[in-house]
Design an enzyme around this catalytic site. Structure first.
Site, PDB file in Angstrom:
ATOM      1  N   ARG A 102      24.807  16.731  52.459  1.00 17.89           N
ATOM      2  CA  ARG A 102      23.705  16.100  53.204  1.00 17.89           C
ATOM      3  C   ARG A 102      22.450  16.892  52.892  1.00 17.89           C
ATOM      4  O   ARG A 102      22.376  18.085  53.198  1.00 17.89           O
ATOM      5  CB  ARG A 102      23.988  16.096  54.712  1.00 17.89           C
ATOM      6  CG  ARG A 102      22.787  15.635  55.528  1.00 17.89           C
ATOM      7  CD  ARG A 102      23.097  15.344  56.978  1.00 17.89           C
ATOM      8  NE  ARG A 102      23.824  14.090  57.108  1.00 17.89           N
ATOM      9  CZ  ARG A 102      24.012  13.458  58.258  1.00 17.89           C
ATOM     10  NH1 ARG A 102      23.516  13.955  59.381  1.00 17.89           N
ATOM     11  NH2 ARG A 102      24.686  12.330  58.303  1.00 17.89           N
ATOM     12  N   HIS A 129      22.346   6.435  52.572  1.00 17.43           N
ATOM     13  CA  HIS A 129      23.423   6.947  53.444  1.00 17.43           C
ATOM     14  C   HIS A 129      24.668   6.075  53.183  1.00 17.43           C
ATOM     15  O   HIS A 129      25.093   5.295  54.026  1.00 17.43           O
ATOM     16  CB  HIS A 129      22.979   6.863  54.907  1.00 17.43           C
ATOM     17  CG  HIS A 129      23.847   7.627  55.866  1.00 17.43           C
ATOM     18  ND1 HIS A 129      24.905   8.417  55.455  1.00 17.43           N
ATOM     19  CD2 HIS A 129      23.811   7.725  57.222  1.00 17.43           C
ATOM     20  CE1 HIS A 129      25.462   8.965  56.525  1.00 17.43           C
ATOM     21  NE2 HIS A 129      24.834   8.564  57.603  1.00 17.43           N
ATOM     22  N   GLN A 132      27.937   5.814  55.572  1.00 17.43           N
ATOM     23  CA  GLN A 132      27.687   5.064  56.802  1.00 17.43           C
ATOM     24  C   GLN A 132      27.929   3.576  56.568  1.00 17.43           C
ATOM     25  O   GLN A 132      28.533   2.883  57.396  1.00 17.43           O
ATOM     26  CB  GLN A 132      26.220   5.289  57.240  1.00 17.43           C
ATOM     27  CG  GLN A 132      25.811   4.478  58.454  1.00 17.43           C
ATOM     28  CD  GLN A 132      26.495   4.960  59.723  1.00 17.43           C
ATOM     29  OE1 GLN A 132      26.496   6.145  60.007  1.00 17.43           O
ATOM     30  NE2 GLN A 132      27.086   4.052  60.488  1.00 17.43           N
ATOM     31  N   ASP A 224      18.074   1.500  63.641  1.00 18.16           N
ATOM     32  CA  ASP A 224      18.230   2.945  63.436  1.00 18.16           C
ATOM     33  C   ASP A 224      17.000   3.599  64.066  1.00 18.16           C
ATOM     34  O   ASP A 224      16.027   2.912  64.438  1.00 18.16           O
ATOM     35  CB  ASP A 224      18.325   3.238  61.920  1.00 18.16           C
ATOM     36  CG  ASP A 224      18.561   4.711  61.601  1.00 18.16           C
ATOM     37  OD1 ASP A 224      18.944   5.478  62.519  1.00 18.16           O
ATOM     38  OD2 ASP A 224      18.348   5.112  60.435  1.00 18.16           O
ATOM     39  N   CYS A 264      23.754   3.158  63.586  1.00 18.65           N
ATOM     40  CA  CYS A 264      24.519   4.247  62.959  1.00 18.65           C
ATOM     41  C   CYS A 264      24.687   5.422  63.908  1.00 18.65           C
ATOM     42  O   CYS A 264      25.608   6.218  63.728  1.00 18.65           O
ATOM     43  CB  CYS A 264      23.841   4.672  61.662  1.00 18.65           C
ATOM     44  SG  CYS A 264      22.138   5.204  61.899  1.00 18.65           S
ATOM     45  N   ARG A 292      33.812   5.491  61.090  1.00 16.81           N
ATOM     46  CA  ARG A 292      33.392   6.493  60.097  1.00 16.81           C
ATOM     47  C   ARG A 292      34.608   7.297  59.633  1.00 16.81           C
ATOM     48  O   ARG A 292      34.749   7.619  58.459  1.00 16.81           O
ATOM     49  CB  ARG A 292      32.344   7.465  60.686  1.00 16.81           C
ATOM     50  CG  ARG A 292      31.005   6.863  61.064  1.00 16.81           C
ATOM     51  CD  ARG A 292      30.205   6.355  59.890  1.00 16.81           C
ATOM     52  NE  ARG A 292      30.029   7.325  58.823  1.00 16.81           N
ATOM     53  CZ  ARG A 292      29.081   8.273  58.783  1.00 16.81           C
ATOM     54  NH1 ARG A 292      28.201   8.365  59.750  1.00 16.81           N
ATOM     55  NH2 ARG A 292      28.998   9.110  57.749  1.00 16.81           N
TER      56      ARG A 292
HETATM   57  N1   CP Z   1      25.414   8.250  61.668  1.00 11.34           N
HETATM   58  C1   CP Z   1      25.419   9.540  61.240  1.00 11.34           C
HETATM   59  O1   CP Z   1      25.414   9.843  60.057  1.00 11.34           O
HETATM   60  O2   CP Z   1      25.459  10.448  62.252  1.00 11.34           O
HETATM   61  P1   CP Z   1      25.369  12.023  62.117  1.00 11.34           P
HETATM   62  O3   CP Z   1      23.951  12.378  61.757  1.00 11.34           O
HETATM   63  O4   CP Z   1      25.764  12.528  63.471  1.00 11.34           O
HETATM   64  O5   CP Z   1      26.313  12.476  61.044  1.00 11.34           O
HETATM   65  N1  NVA Z   2      17.811   7.496  59.384  1.00 12.29           N
HETATM   66  C1  NVA Z   2      18.430   8.553  60.148  1.00 12.29           C
HETATM   67  C2  NVA Z   2      19.918   8.388  60.137  1.00 12.29           C
HETATM   68  C3  NVA Z   2      20.685   9.421  60.931  1.00 12.29           C
HETATM   69  C4  NVA Z   2      22.174   9.250  60.805  1.00 12.29           C
HETATM   70  C5  NVA Z   2      18.000   9.892  59.585  1.00 12.29           C
HETATM   71  O1  NVA Z   2      17.917  10.020  58.356  1.00 12.29           O
HETATM   72  O2  NVA Z   2      17.751  10.806  60.360  1.00 12.29           O
END
Ligand code: CP
Ligand code: NVA
Length: 306
Positions: A102, A129, A132, A224, A264, A292
């Site tokens: 990440r 992502h 997801q 989101d 998400c 997930r």
């Molecule tokens: N939806 C998602 O990726 O959540 P987290 O940021 O908690 O991993």
């Molecule tokens: N769009 C959000 C998704 C979090 C899971 C972010 O990038 O923070």
């Protein structure tokens, strides 16, 4: 040849099979069946940003598959003291069977993948992502029985989640409408890529500024956060721009009566969604979060050499 998952398009050919495998993983788990196909395999997970779902679901997925996962924060790694991404990739490849990453910057995920000899899985970056969206499509199939021909309305920011969801919808033949404020549209190149994919499946990809046009007769409403990780400096400006795009009771009335609400998570209640929508009977957000785990298992089984 190792296979990476950096964009949802990387698994274009396998996406429907991975969704079905994820549903199968869920069924097996519910029946109490063991499925330890990754015994003695290890997964490194590098997280530059916070995570609840992605981190826990990958770690538990590896445990349930008979393997092991290591959580790594750049703060505690030599990566945080100047060791290069390329060298980190080369070293980790000598120990583990796949790397989850990440990152703030998409280019860093690409660089890690280019230098790793094991699969690299994008656990969210500023562009996509993909993991997801595997869970999201699995959830829609679970709830609606099919994907092709449905209408999904995404209301909010044209961000990483929106990009992967748009590409994923195009691949599976689901009509994708995104309603966002001016200046917060999805990346044009990704829209063009999605439209090209949609030509093959008959899906419609529509970008609009009108939330009612997007939500009208929708089967799925998705939103989101307005302020993604890394966008914190724009918080006030964004909250103002996105206010008319809140998913609330007045907006969801335009959807089909059996629409499902998805997010998400994490949700910022009272901002992008109101309690009466996210806590309603139409909301499937916690099944989506559970999925997930099953989706990560399907992804890991497909990508890691057994
Ligand atoms: N939806 C998602 O990726 O959540 P987290 O940021 O908690 O991993
Ligand atoms: N769009 C959000 C998704 C979090 C899971 C972010 O990038 O923070």
């Amino acid at each position: 040849m190792k296979k990476d998952l950096i964009s949802i398009v990387d698994i274009k050919e396998d996406l429907l099979d991975i969704i079905d495998l994820a549903l199968e993983m869920k069924r097996r788990r519910q029946m109490g069946e063991m499925y330890e196909s990754l015994k003695n395999k290890s997964l490194a997970m590098i997280f530059e940003k916070p995570s609840t779902r992605t981190r826990v679901s990958f770690e538990v997925a590896m445990t349930q598959l008979g393997g092991h996962a290591l959580y790594l924060s750049p703060r505690d790694m030599q990566l945080g003291r100047g060791e290069t991404i390329a060298d980190t990739a080369r070293v980790l490849s000598r120990y583990v069977d796949a790397i989850v990453y990440r990152a703030y910057d998409h280019n860093n995920v690409v660089e890690l993948a280019e230098n790793a000899t094991v699969p690299v899985i994008n656990a969210l970056d500023n562009v996509e992502h993909p993991c997801q969206i595997v869970a999201d499509l699995m959830t829609i199939k679970e709830k609606k029985g099919a994907l092709r021909g449905l209408k999904l309305a995404y209301v909010g920011d044209g961000n990483n989640v929106a990009h992967s969801l748009m590409l994923g919808s195009a691949i599976v033949g689901m009509n994708f409408y995104i309603a966002c404020p001016e200046g917060y549209e999805p990346n044009e190149e990704i829209v063009a890529q999605a439209r090209k994919l949609a030509n093959e499946t008959g899906a419609k990809i529509v970008v609009t500024h009108d939330p009612i046009e997007a939500v009208k007769d929708a089967d799925v409403i998705y939103t989101d956060v307005w302020v993604s990780m890394g966008d914190e400096a724009e918080k006030e400006k964004r909250e103002k721009a996105f206010k008319p795009y809140q998913v609330n009771i007045d907006l969801v009335r335009h959807a089909k009566s059996d629409y499902i609400f998805m997010h998400c998570l994490p949700a910022h209640r009272g901002y992008e969604v109101t309690d009466d929508v996210i806590d309603s009977r139409n909301s499937v957000v916690f099944d989506e979060a559970e999925n997930r785990l099953h989706a990560q298992k399907a992804i890991l089984v497909r990508l890691i050499k057994q």
